[in-house]
Design a protein around this motif. Structure first.
Motif, short mmCIF file in Angstrom:
data_model
loop_
_atom_site.label_atom_id
_atom_site.label_comp_id
_atom_site.label_asym_id
_atom_site.label_seq_id
_atom_site.Cartn_x
_atom_site.Cartn_y
_atom_site.Cartn_z
N UNK A 181 0.75 -1.14 0.02
CA UNK A 181 0.02 -0.03 -0.03
C UNK A 181 0.93 1.12 0.13
N UNK A 182 1.99 1.06 0.74
CA UNK A 182 2.71 2.41 0.74
C UNK A 182 3.45 2.68 -0.52
N UNK A 183 3.95 1.59 -1.11
CA UNK A 183 4.64 1.80 -2.34
C UNK A 183 3.73 1.96 -3.39
N UNK A 184 2.24 1.54 -3.35
CA UNK A 184 1.47 2.03 -4.45
C UNK A 184 1.15 3.42 -4.26
N UNK A 429 -8.46 -2.08 -4.00
CA UNK A 429 -8.64 -1.27 -2.72
C UNK A 429 -7.04 -0.68 -2.80
N UNK A 430 -7.30 0.55 -1.98
CA UNK A 430 -5.81 1.15 -1.75
C UNK A 430 -4.82 1.48 -3.01
N UNK A 431 -5.56 1.31 -3.99
CA UNK A 431 -4.78 1.20 -5.32
C UNK A 431 -3.48 0.24 -5.07
N UNK A 432 -3.71 -0.79 -4.61
CA UNK A 432 -2.44 -1.79 -4.22
C UNK A 432 -1.90 -2.55 -5.23
N UNK A 433 -2.71 -2.89 -6.42
CA UNK A 433 -2.15 -3.55 -7.63
C UNK A 433 -1.26 -2.58 -8.30
N UNK A 434 -1.36 -1.27 -8.39
CA UNK A 434 -0.28 -0.50 -8.60
C UNK A 434 1.15 -0.83 -8.55
N UNK A 435 1.39 -1.26 -7.11
CA UNK A 435 2.62 -1.87 -6.75
C UNK A 435 2.98 -3.06 -7.56
N UNK A 436 2.06 -3.98 -7.83
CA UNK A 436 2.18 -5.28 -8.41
C UNK A 436 2.19 -5.19 -9.99
N UNK A 544 -4.90 -17.61 -6.94
CA UNK A 544 -3.86 -17.11 -6.60
C UNK A 544 -3.68 -16.61 -5.24
N UNK A 545 -2.76 -16.93 -4.59
CA UNK A 545 -2.55 -16.34 -3.27
C UNK A 545 -1.51 -15.01 -3.15
N UNK A 546 -1.86 -13.78 -2.56
CA UNK A 546 -1.18 -12.43 -2.66
C UNK A 546 -1.58 -11.80 -1.35
N UNK A 547 -0.50 -11.01 -0.78
CA UNK A 547 -0.60 -10.07 0.35
C UNK A 547 -1.86 -8.98 -0.09
N UNK A 548 -1.76 -8.72 -1.43
CA UNK A 548 -2.81 -7.52 -1.95
C UNK A 548 -4.16 -8.14 -1.66
N UNK A 549 -4.54 -9.30 -1.70
CA UNK A 549 -6.15 -9.88 -1.24
C UNK A 549 -6.39 -10.03 0.29
N UNK A 550 -5.58 -9.49 1.02
CA UNK A 550 -5.65 -9.65 2.57
C UNK A 550 -6.65 -8.44 3.20
N UNK A 551 -7.36 -7.76 2.31
CA UNK A 551 -8.35 -6.97 2.81
C UNK A 551 -7.49 -5.49 3.66
N UNK A 552 -8.37 -4.77 4.04
CA UNK A 552 -7.63 -3.38 4.57
C UNK A 552 -7.25 -3.51 5.84
N UNK A 553 -5.76 -4.14 6.17
CA UNK A 553 -5.21 -4.47 7.26
C UNK A 553 -4.51 -3.25 7.80
#
Length: 566
Positions: A181-184, A429-436, A544-553
């Motif tokens: 999230x920070x990187x995104x 969520x949180x633009x998170x896939x921008x980092x991936x 697929x498993x990924x930290x990006x799918x762990x919800x708003x933690x």
């Protein structure tokens, strides 16, 4: 382990914080239903309060209540079920076996582990269901000599160990997600800064374009009043000189080609002479071949005539002198014959030449303005030279500067459109896939390697060198409901809403549609492609498993929103 699906369909974990069942409560009664069995003398059917039974009728292995609430600890009422085939059952709530029971199942207290309900049909069936009822209380009658030991201590210990591993894994996944999230966020800020910078640059370029357009117009307008004539474009003499020069150049080129052909022919003649000379020297006079003798005689006559003929060869130096380019030092100096003839327009253009020097500079600007006015109104002929060989350096520089500004403005505008589209794109969520974005994850499945490149494409790669197949290009993010059992290794979708990435318009199948892939995401510590399947022809499913799918933690100790399973 047997009949694990029954646990999914029927068993229920008891709510936390409830009061544990006491010894006075009949066997099989869960803590939330204990209040219905508090009376020591009578029992009222839970869903049918008009029916009152004796306390001795509870758990007597006879189904007396239409809702089965009098048999919480036996399987006597196991035939009652909303999903069971409809059979006549007088006295039941619906009049058939297809009815709803008041109790969710047989309650296993499972001290040392977690209490749970199991289906009534599992009670006293002669099978130990430790995975559901670890304390063995479901087989209290020891049917067929079955004795089920209490394994809740060991099962509870293993369960708590796994739970602790999952908790730690959740924390690690949460940490990974916060990093993403920070990187995104930083990447988005860069794009936003780029957009702001481009907008400022485009605004400046628009001002610059307007200024250069104005300057170019002024320079071009001022230059239009000047007479600029191309060399050799004077009167009749100039035309004649131009035609003559062109004709001489054509003759010179032709002579050059003829000279080359002569040299080639001379080389071939020399080769033939060498061949005949050797034949003359080496042939056997005693060999009676009339053809050879005739050839030798012909060559001797040719050689005798060549030695006596008068030579009139052209000297190469003279030819080379003719082939030299015309100019002041050789040939014709055409510049001497290119006289400048003045037209009527030229005389008018140079009116200031007839003025006294004392006033020439004063009225020069007025005369130039008059020239421009006369040209613009059709009184005098224009001398269009834009981009031509006689265009002035000043006009060319002004035009080049304007075109460069226009080109840069077009490039910046295109870049801005691309960056704004990127900002508007849904990166989850949180633009998170921008980092991936741009990263890939793959796995070997059978004879293929499958690869997922985030927000790009999915690919099937043959291990036998048959090439790669595009399984779909990224289109959008959607949400679907997963309904699967939790896996022991944690590599599963579980239950609940899950993000699904849609990849469409892949390579076409033989006699089928274009390939597409649905990528289901679940929470994991790292990006990992778990499974690939083909749900229907040319439609693939990736898990697929990924930290990006762990919800708003949030940070440790902070509550979570959304899905956070492992």
């Amino acid at each position: 382990m047997r009949r694990t699906t029954a646990l999914v369909l029927l068993s229920t974990i008891a709510p936390t914080g409830t009061v544990a069942a006491t010894e006075s409560v009949p066997r099989g009664v869960g803590p939330e239903f204990a209040k219905f069995y508090a009376n020591k003398e009578t029992f009222t059917c839970i869903s049918n309060p008009s029916i009152v039974l004796k306390s001795s009728q509870v758990n007597d292995n006879s189904c007396d209540c239409p809702d089965g609430s009098d048999e919480p600890g036996t399987s006597a009422c196991s035939h009652l079920d909303p999903l069971s085939p409809e059979q006549p059952l007088p006295g039941s709530v619906t009049g058939t076996t297809n009815t709803t029971r008041a109790l969710p199942g047989f309650w296993c207290e499972n001290k040392g582990h977690i209490g749970a309900y199991i289906p009534f049909m599992y009670v006293n069936d002669g099978v130990c269901d430790h995975e559901l009822c670890c304390d063995g209380t479901d087989e209290a009658l020891h049917v067929g000599g079955t004795k089920c030991e209490n394994r809740c201590a060991s099962i509870g210990k293993e369960y708590r160990r796994l739970q602790e591993e999952r908790r730690q894994s959740k924390e690690r996944s949460a940490k990974q997600r916060r990093t993403l999230v920070k990187e995104a966020s930083e990447l988005r800020q860069r794009v936003e800064s780029k957009v702001a910078s481009l907008k400022e640059e485009i605004a400046n370029l628009e001002v610059q374009k307007a200024e250069l357009q104005k300057k170019y117009g002024e320079v071009e307008r001022a230059e239009r009043g000047k007479v600029v004539k191309a060399p050799g474009e004077g009167g009749k003499l100039g035309v004649l000189v131009g035609l003559a020069k062109k004709r001489v150049d054509e003759l010179r080129d032709t002579l050059d080609k003829v000279l080359d052909q002569r040299d080639d022919l001379q080389d071939r003649v020399n080769q033939l002479e060498d061949i005949l000379s050797k034949l003359k020297e080496e042939y056997n006079p005693n060999f009676n071949d009339e053809g050879v003798k005739a050839a030798i005689q012909g060559y001797e006559n040719y050689a005798a005539g060549k030695s006596t003929e008068k030579k009139s060869e052209v000297v190469d130096a003279d030819v080379l002198e003719v082939l030299k380019e015309d100019g002041p030092d050789s040939g014709i100096n055409w510049a001497e014959f290119q006289e400048e003839e003045s037209s009527d327009a030229d005389i008018v253009y140079n009116l200031e030449a007839y003025l006294p020097p004392s006033v020439r500079s004063f009225i020069h600007s007025k005369i130039s303005s008059l020239k421009v006015w006369l040209i613009e109104n059709g009184v005098l002929a224009d001398n269009p030279t834009t981009g031509g060989p006689t265009e002035s350096k000043l006009v060319k520089a002004a035009r080049d500067a304007l075109e460069a500004a226009r080109a840069e403005h077009t490039t910046k505008t295109s870049q801005l459109a691309d960056e704004e589209r990127d900002l508007a794109k849904d990166y989850g969520p949180d633009d998170i896939f921008r980092a991936l974005k741009g990263q890939c994850v793959s796995a070997d499945v059978g004879e293929y390697e499958y690869e997922l490149c985030w927000f790009d494409r999915t690919t099937q790669k043959s291990k036998k060198g048959h090439g790669n197949t595009n399984m779909g290009n990224f289109e959008r993010i959607t949400t679907e409901i997963a309904d699967e059992e939790d896996r022991v290794d944690g590599k599963g979708l579980g239950k609940g809403p899950r993000m699904v990435l849609r990849f469409e318009n892949g390579q076409g199948c033989w006699n089928g549609p274009q390939r597409r892939t649905d990528v289901w995401l679940a929470c994991a510590e790292k990006d990992e492609l778990w499974r690939v399947s083909e749900s229907e022809k040319c439609v693939y499913r990736m898990e697929v498993g990924t930290p990006a799918a762990c919800g708003d933690v949030g940070e440790p100790g902070v509550g979570t929103k959304g899905h956070d399973e492992l």
